[in-house]
Design a protein around this motif. Structure first.
Motif, short mmCIF file in Angstrom:
data_model
loop_
_atom_site.label_atom_id
_atom_site.label_comp_id
_atom_site.label_asym_id
_atom_site.label_seq_id
_atom_site.Cartn_x
_atom_site.Cartn_y
_atom_site.Cartn_z
N LYS A 170 -16.00 1.07 0.51
CA LYS A 170 -15.74 0.29 1.66
C LYS A 170 -15.11 -0.67 0.88
CE LYS A 170 -19.82 -1.37 1.33
NZ LYS A 170 -20.17 -2.74 0.67
N ASP A 171 -15.23 -1.02 0.12
CA ASP A 171 -14.92 -2.43 0.02
C ASP A 171 -12.77 -2.68 -0.62
OD1 ASP A 171 -16.80 -3.34 0.35
OD2 ASP A 171 -17.72 -3.49 -1.58
N VAL A 172 -13.07 -0.95 -0.87
CA VAL A 172 -11.37 -1.03 -1.98
C VAL A 172 -10.58 -1.21 -1.15
CG1 VAL A 172 -9.53 0.66 -2.13
CG2 VAL A 172 -12.05 0.70 -3.00
N PRO A 173 -10.28 -1.06 0.63
CA PRO A 173 -9.53 -1.56 1.50
C PRO A 173 -8.83 -3.56 1.64
CG PRO A 173 -9.99 -0.27 2.65
CD PRO A 173 -11.84 -0.47 1.63
N ASP A 174 -10.36 -3.97 1.19
CA ASP A 174 -10.21 -5.66 1.02
C ASP A 174 -9.39 -5.96 -0.17
OD1 ASP A 174 -10.78 -5.79 3.75
OD2 ASP A 174 -12.98 -5.76 3.10
N LEU A 175 -9.46 -5.44 -0.85
CA LEU A 175 -9.35 -5.63 -2.99
C LEU A 175 -7.98 -5.34 -2.72
CD1 LEU A 175 -12.85 -4.05 -3.99
CD2 LEU A 175 -11.86 -6.69 -3.59
N LEU A 176 -7.76 -4.49 -2.02
CA LEU A 176 -5.75 -3.62 -2.67
C LEU A 176 -4.66 -4.98 -1.79
CD1 LEU A 176 -5.75 -0.42 -1.12
CD2 LEU A 176 -5.70 -1.35 -3.94
N ASP A 177 -3.96 -5.17 -2.65
CA ASP A 177 -3.31 -6.26 -2.01
C ASP A 177 -1.53 -6.91 -3.22
OD1 ASP A 177 -2.74 -9.58 -1.76
OD2 ASP A 177 -1.52 -9.61 -3.47
N THR A 178 -0.32 -6.64 -2.49
CA THR A 178 0.87 -6.46 -2.48
C THR A 178 0.93 -7.11 -4.37
OG1 THR A 178 1.60 -6.17 -0.57
CG2 THR A 178 2.90 -6.60 -1.53
N ILE A 179 0.65 -8.50 -4.00
CA ILE A 179 1.23 -9.83 -4.99
C ILE A 179 0.80 -8.61 -6.63
CG2 ILE A 179 1.18 -11.13 -6.30
CD1 ILE A 179 3.14 -10.33 -4.16
N LYS A 180 -0.63 -8.33 -6.03
CA LYS A 180 -2.04 -7.70 -7.29
C LYS A 180 -1.33 -6.49 -7.44
CE LYS A 180 -5.65 -10.47 -6.26
NZ LYS A 180 -7.62 -10.05 -6.28
N LEU A 181 -1.19 -5.76 -6.70
CA LEU A 181 0.15 -3.99 -7.36
C LEU A 181 1.16 -4.16 -7.85
CD1 LEU A 181 -1.07 -1.92 -4.16
CD2 LEU A 181 -2.16 -2.00 -6.24
N VAL A 182 1.78 -5.73 -7.66
CA VAL A 182 3.06 -5.67 -8.60
C VAL A 182 3.00 -6.64 -10.05
CG1 VAL A 182 5.42 -6.89 -8.28
CG2 VAL A 182 4.57 -6.40 -6.12
N GLU A 183 1.77 -6.80 -9.86
CA GLU A 183 1.69 -7.56 -11.69
C GLU A 183 0.83 -6.20 -11.70
OE1 GLU A 183 2.28 -10.02 -12.58
OE2 GLU A 183 3.76 -11.02 -11.06
N LEU A 184 0.57 -5.14 -11.02
CA LEU A 184 -0.36 -4.02 -12.20
C LEU A 184 0.48 -2.65 -11.97
CD1 LEU A 184 -2.96 -2.25 -12.90
CD2 LEU A 184 -2.95 -1.12 -10.81
N GLY A 185 1.69 -2.56 -11.63
CA GLY A 185 2.77 -2.23 -11.89
C GLY A 185 3.46 -3.07 -13.37
N LYS A 186 4.16 -3.70 -13.30
CA LYS A 186 5.11 -4.67 -14.08
C LYS A 186 4.09 -4.00 -15.59
CE LYS A 186 6.24 -8.91 -13.01
NZ LYS A 186 6.24 -10.20 -12.38
N THR A 187 2.97 -4.52 -15.43
CA THR A 187 2.11 -4.21 -16.32
C THR A 187 2.11 -2.79 -17.22
OG1 THR A 187 0.22 -6.15 -15.72
CG2 THR A 187 -0.28 -4.09 -17.67
N VAL A 188 2.01 -1.78 -15.89
CA VAL A 188 2.34 -0.37 -16.78
C VAL A 188 3.05 0.05 -17.02
CG1 VAL A 188 1.45 1.96 -15.90
CG2 VAL A 188 -0.30 0.37 -15.03
N ALA A 189 4.11 -0.96 -16.03
CA ALA A 189 5.59 -0.30 -17.02
C ALA A 189 5.83 -0.99 -19.05
CB ALA A 189 6.37 -1.22 -15.78
N GLU A 190 5.63 -2.07 -18.71
CA GLU A 190 6.02 -2.17 -20.30
C GLU A 190 4.75 -1.76 -21.44
OE1 GLU A 190 6.91 -4.82 -23.39
OE2 GLU A 190 7.79 -5.06 -20.77
N ALA A 191 3.87 -1.31 -20.72
CA ALA A 191 3.09 -0.13 -21.53
C ALA A 191 3.93 1.26 -21.40
CB ALA A 191 2.02 -0.45 -20.88
N MET A 192 4.42 1.01 -20.52
CA MET A 192 5.00 2.46 -21.23
C MET A 192 6.63 2.50 -22.28
SD MET A 192 3.10 5.06 -19.60
CE MET A 192 1.93 3.74 -20.03
N ARG A 193 6.76 1.24 -21.71
CA ARG A 193 7.62 1.06 -22.87
C ARG A 193 7.62 0.60 -24.28
NH1 ARG A 193 9.70 -1.27 -18.18
NH2 ARG A 193 9.29 -3.29 -18.40
N GLN A 194 6.61 -0.12 -24.33
CA GLN A 194 5.93 -1.15 -25.69
C GLN A 194 4.53 0.20 -26.33
OE1 GLN A 194 3.94 -4.48 -25.27
NE2 GLN A 194 4.15 -4.74 -27.43
#
Length: 332
Positions: A170-194
């Motif tokens: 029930k708390d998930v929708p309020d925890l999702l945030d565009t900027i946080k998802l951007v940072e998460l995506g960048k971290t995952v992309a960098e980890a896939m490369r490195q």
């Protein structure tokens, strides 16, 4: 290739950690590239496998083929398998602290953490949300750049990162945030490369709602939060899909379309991984200055008491830690 060893933490001594560590050594003893030592008490492993006390990580590779190297840790009480003892809390945390320090000093290539019981540690004053956050805090105390810890689960041919972890649905929708998802995506992309040596990774967000919201008719989180994050990531040169339906995206990844998936909830991401590989899943923490992996299971007190614990996940975690360490060294 010469290797520095991996450090394996003791975990909860009443859990499966001692048993699976001994079994992992038995499986890997002839593979010096996977050499490791455990930070714990000799008594936890004596009688299971041959053991050899060491005082320096550099000794581990020399003795690994003949005995399990143990970097002795004082203050570990005698415990009975399956019966947790809050008196072991200080030693449990000390093992993690020492492994982290050794990683930060480059004395070891990475750390593999055996399972802990957070509830037990909370009773002894532990104040971190979990194992991952504790390791991240230790790294942050020693480094200028803050960590961005991200949980990545691998198994069954999937790589799945989580946008939210141990929170009520029930708390998930309020925890999702565009900027946080951007940072998460960048971290995952960098980890896939490195870390995974994928030079141009293709990533996917899952949707939060059935059918990824079906153009807003079953919810707007995809339109308002997730897809805008995907658009920003694409603008920054990361191949990220808009939110895809959770009932098909994992099959798409298995077919080779995506290198990693970012799931919006804990169970949404873990159900496919554990269904495909219940015993061999690995929990890897991305976004740290060190290599850290862990078996994808808990302390397993019942299995520890019965002596039935399987070492598959720990063995996979050791192999993955070595893979990531080698890739980071190559890509440095």
């Amino acid at each position: 290739m010469a290797h520095t060893p991996l450090a394996v933490t003791m975990g909860d001594p009443a859990g499966v950690g001692p048993g699976i560590t001994g079994a992992a050594w038995t499986k890997l003893r002839d593979q010096v590239e996977h050499a490791f030592f455990v930070i714990g008490a000799l008594e936890l492993y004596e009688g299971r496998v041959p053991v050899h006390p060491i005082v320096d990580p550099g000794e581990a590779c020399e003795v690994f083929s003949n005995a399990l190297p143990v970097l002795s840790l004082p203050g570990v009480p005698q415990v009975e398998p399956g019966k947790p003892d809050v008196g072991a809390s200080t030693a449990i945390l000390a093992s993690i602290e020492q492994a982290t320090e050794l990683c930060l000093s480059s004395a070891v290539s990475g750390m593999v953490t055996n399972p802990i019981n957070k509830a037990l540690l909370y009773g002894a004053g532990f104040r971190h949300p979990g194992h991952t956050e504790f390791v991240a805090a230790l790294c942050d105390a020693a480094c200028e750049t803050p960590s961005r810890p991200v949980m990545l689960l691998t198994g069954g041919g999937l790589r799945v990162a989580l946008a939210t972890i141990h929170v009520p649905l029930k708390d998930v929708p309020d925890l999702l945030d565009t900027i946080k998802l951007v940072e998460l995506g960048k971290t995952v992309a960098e980890a896939m490369r490195q870390d995974f040596a994928i030079p141009a990774p293709c990533l996917a967000f899952t949707g939060l709602n059935p059918h990824a919201g079906e153009d807003g008719t079953i919810g707007r989180e995809e339109i308002d939060i997730i897809n805008p994050a995907a658009a920003i990531l694409r603008e920054q040169g990361i191949d990220m899909s808009d939110a895809r339906s959770g009932d098909t995206v994992f099959a798409e990844a298995l077919s080779g379309r995506f290198d990693a998936i970012i799931a919006m909830t804990h169970d949404q991401g873990l159900i496919p991984v554990k269904t495909l590989d219940m015993w061999g899943g690995v929990n890897t923490t991305l976004g740290l200055p060190i290599v850290r992996t862990s078996p994808d299971h808990g302390t397993g007190y019942d299995a520890a008491a019965a002596g039935t614990a399987r070492p598959d996940s720990l063995i996979a975690a050791i192999r993955q830690a070595r893979l990531i360490a080698n890739n980071r060294k190559t890509n440095a």
